[in-house]
Design an enzyme around this catalytic site. Sequence first.
Site, PDB file in Angstrom:
ATOM      1  CG  ASN A  13      35.966  70.399  23.684  1.00 44.91           C
ATOM      2  OD1 ASN A  13      36.164  70.216  22.484  1.00 44.91           O
ATOM      3  ND2 ASN A  13      34.760  70.704  24.167  1.00 44.91           N
ATOM      4  CE  LYS A  15      34.308  74.284  24.025  1.00 42.76           C
ATOM      5  NZ  LYS A  15      33.402  75.170  24.750  1.00 42.76           N
ATOM      6  CG  HIS A  93      30.416  69.845  24.872  1.00 42.51           C
ATOM      7  ND1 HIS A  93      29.844  71.068  24.602  1.00 42.51           N
ATOM      8  CD2 HIS A  93      31.546  70.097  25.575  1.00 42.51           C
ATOM      9  CE1 HIS A  93      30.605  72.012  25.129  1.00 42.51           C
ATOM     10  NE2 HIS A  93      31.649  71.447  25.726  1.00 42.51           N
ATOM     11  CD  GLU A  95      30.332  74.413  22.954  1.00 43.14           C
ATOM     12  OE1 GLU A  95      31.117  73.791  22.214  1.00 43.14           O
ATOM     13  OE2 GLU A  95      30.711  75.221  23.830  1.00 43.14           O
ATOM     14  CD  GLU A 164      32.312  70.796  29.795  1.00 43.55           C
ATOM     15  OE1 GLU A 164      33.472  71.186  29.809  1.00 43.55           O
ATOM     16  OE2 GLU A 164      31.640  70.679  28.749  1.00 43.55           O
ATOM     17  N   GLY A 170      32.853  78.973  28.362  1.00 39.80           N
ATOM     18  CA  GLY A 170      33.263  80.040  27.447  1.00 39.80           C
ATOM     19  C   GLY A 170      32.855  81.434  27.898  1.00 39.80           C
ATOM     20  CB  SER A 209      35.377  79.763  32.592  1.00 37.99           C
ATOM     21  OG  SER A 209      34.499  80.195  31.564  1.00 37.99           O
TER      22      SER A 209
HETATM   23  P1  PGA Z   1      35.716  76.556  28.288  1.00 39.23           P
HETATM   24  O1  PGA Z   1      34.963  75.278  27.625  1.00 39.23           O
HETATM   25  O2  PGA Z   1      36.862  76.007  29.087  1.00 39.23           O
HETATM   26  O3  PGA Z   1      36.155  77.379  27.114  1.00 39.23           O
HETATM   27  O4  PGA Z   1      34.709  77.231  29.148  1.00 39.23           O
HETATM   28  C1  PGA Z   1      34.823  74.070  28.305  1.00 39.23           C
HETATM   29  C2  PGA Z   1      34.082  73.070  27.454  1.00 39.23           C
HETATM   30  O5  PGA Z   1      33.110  73.446  26.782  1.00 39.23           O
HETATM   31  O6  PGA Z   1      34.426  71.871  27.432  1.00 39.23           O
END
Ligand code: PGA
Length: 250
Positions: A13, A15, A93, A95, A164, A170, A209
């Site tokens: 992803n 983003k 997601h 976000e 997640e 992140g 992460s």
């Molecule tokens: P990350 O993000 O691996 O940077 O923690 C995962 C995600 O939001 O899909």
Amino acid sequence: MQASLRRPIVAGNWKMNGSAELAETFVKGAQALSFSSVSVVICPPFPYLGHFVDARFGLGGQNAHHLAKGAQTGEVSAGMLKEVGCDYVILGHSERREMGESSELVADKVASALEVGLTPIFCVGEPLDVRQDNGHFEYVKAQLVPVIDKVGIAAFNEMVIAYEPVWAIGTGNTASPAQAQEVHAYIRSVLAGYDKTVAEGVAILYGGSVKASNAQELFSQADIDGGLIGGASLELNEFSKICQAADNLG
Ligand code: PGA
């Protein structure tokens, strides 16, 4: 069914990151993402989708509108993603949920994606305060149920779930393999309450992460079938190692 009988998936992803140049790096380096058992998927920002249409890995959008078309400035529909070569779409997601998407809206989006033959990567996961209050199981269940109610349990044969935890995204604070496994098993048990066969067959990815250094331990858990990878999917070599870790499951 053993975890090894579910096909592992690793989805990157990006983003709102990357560039046309990075897209070309991935397309040219496709050999590094070519494995025998893991399905590799890249979900770049919409403007870069076109770079990947001939690539030998799966392609996904990061979001889609719940309607097929209309006066929705700035949005794209699931059908449009399908038309330009996507097989997958990330929906729900955290976000996006933080921007105001309710579980009911996510359910409508999942239904729209299924209708055009896209595989939703349907995300669930609790924020830190909920985890600290030990409310994560109920929280995740409350995200799952509206989608099950909307599309029916059999539709999960055509879906992928991603767990997640928001506190792990992140932040570098990866859930421990045991913490992740516990929720993955719980998600499968919620689905099994509707249909045991569907529950055993659905791939549940862990996200938050994941890096090359922790992927193997996470992916070797019984109910973890791969990962949804943010930051570490922006570097071909690192991402390739994560895919390799999932391929070793197959
Ligand atoms: P990350 O993000 O691996 O940077 O923690 C995962 C995600 O939001 O899909």
